[in-house]
Scaffold this motif. Sequence first.
Motif, PDB file in Angstrom:
ATOM      1  N   GLY A   1     -12.860  -1.021  10.775  1.00  0.00           N
ATOM      2  CA  GLY A   1     -12.139  -2.297  10.787  1.00  0.00           C
ATOM      3  C   GLY A   1     -10.800  -2.230  10.077  1.00  0.00           C
ATOM      4  N   GLU A   2     -10.427  -3.378   9.466  1.00  0.00           N
ATOM      5  CA  GLU A   2      -9.145  -3.428   8.771  1.00  0.00           C
ATOM      6  C   GLU A   2      -9.192  -4.351   7.565  1.00  0.00           C
ATOM      7  N   LEU A   3      -8.285  -4.102   6.653  1.00  0.00           N
ATOM      8  CA  LEU A   3      -8.111  -4.935   5.461  1.00  0.00           C
ATOM      9  C   LEU A   3      -6.648  -5.349   5.389  1.00  0.00           C
ATOM     10  N   LEU A   4      -6.421  -6.558   4.897  1.00  0.00           N
ATOM     11  CA  LEU A   4      -5.064  -7.052   4.689  1.00  0.00           C
ATOM     12  C   LEU A   4      -4.971  -7.523   3.247  1.00  0.00           C
TER      13      LEU A   4
ATOM     14  N   TYR B   1      -8.639   1.315   9.887  1.00  0.00           N
ATOM     15  CA  TYR B   1      -9.337   2.603   9.936  1.00  0.00           C
ATOM     16  C   TYR B   1      -9.334   3.096  11.375  1.00  0.00           C
ATOM     17  N   ARG B   2      -8.902   4.331  11.578  1.00  0.00           N
ATOM     18  CA  ARG B   2      -8.922   4.960  12.899  1.00  0.00           C
ATOM     19  C   ARG B   2      -9.888   6.132  12.836  1.00  0.00           C
TER      20      ARG B   2
ATOM     21  N   LEU C   1      -6.301   6.363   7.834  1.00  0.00           N
ATOM     22  CA  LEU C   1      -5.865   4.994   7.573  1.00  0.00           C
ATOM     23  C   LEU C   1      -4.430   4.797   8.044  1.00  0.00           C
ATOM     24  N   ASP C   2      -4.249   3.797   8.908  1.00  0.00           N
ATOM     25  CA  ASP C   2      -2.907   3.423   9.378  1.00  0.00           C
ATOM     26  C   ASP C   2      -2.454   2.201   8.610  1.00  0.00           C
ATOM     27  N   LEU C   3      -1.249   2.245   8.058  1.00  0.00           N
ATOM     28  CA  LEU C   3      -0.703   1.082   7.372  1.00  0.00           C
ATOM     29  C   LEU C   3       0.063   0.225   8.375  1.00  0.00           C
ATOM     30  N   PHE C   4      -0.012  -1.091   8.201  1.00  0.00           N
ATOM     31  CA  PHE C   4       0.731  -1.992   9.073  1.00  0.00           C
ATOM     32  C   PHE C   4       1.123  -3.232   8.282  1.00  0.00           C
ATOM     33  N   LYS C   5       1.793  -4.194   8.943  1.00  0.00           N
ATOM     34  CA  LYS C   5       2.296  -5.416   8.295  1.00  0.00           C
ATOM     35  C   LYS C   5       3.088  -5.092   7.038  1.00  0.00           C
TER      36      LYS C   5
ATOM     37  N   LEU D   1       0.862  -1.177   0.000  1.00  0.00           N
ATOM     38  CA  LEU D   1       0.000   0.000   0.000  1.00  0.00           C
ATOM     39  C   LEU D   1       0.901   1.231   0.000  1.00  0.00           C
ATOM     40  N   ASP D   2       0.493   2.230  -0.746  1.00  0.00           N
ATOM     41  CA  ASP D   2       1.326   3.424  -0.927  1.00  0.00           C
ATOM     42  C   ASP D   2       0.968   4.467   0.123  1.00  0.00           C
TER      43      ASP D   2
END
Length: 185
Positions: free
Chosen positions: A170-173, A31-32, A20-24, A11-12
């Motif tokens: 929530g979140e997406l991976l 989403y925050r 949106l916080d990027l992780f992994k 993810l860019d």
Amino acid sequence: MRDLIHLQFRLDERTAHSSLDLFKKDTGIIYRMLGLDPSHVPNNPERFRDWAVVFGDEKISSGRHYWEVTVKKSQEFRLGVAEALMSRDECVGTNNSSWMFGYAQRKWFAMTSNKMVPVTLVGKPDRVGILLDYEAGLLGLVDIEKPRIIHSVRVQFKSHLCPAFGLWDGELLTHSGLEEPEGLK
């Protein structure tokens, strides 16, 4: 059968909305509600300011590509592709430069040019696939259990595309670099 190019993308961060916080290693987004104060995020023209959207960092202009998305605790999200140069003032799915599959109010839909078409998919899978065939002008939402294309959008792609994601809880991976499942022709 053309060879599937194993598209690897992250993810860019430069495009990610401040909520949106990027992780992994930049393969997931959370989403925050409050997010970062937009004034604390580097101001660059690639960033989405008004919509909780992020793009993948690879530009696609040919070939057949497949990736999957794991959905965690999200009741509203969009998955698909958008033109790399799409206006950052618009939301994915609302213009003629993005093609999305969305989930909201416990229903799936396909979305382009702000038109929503219901997608008959029972329930909400935890993981779905996205199949993009650039030359064939096909974007497919894939049931990875079967595997089969649940719904497809046909369009003449004309410019570089990026994987695109919208997330409102929530979140997406994302999972890229995958083999296309057998039987998706």
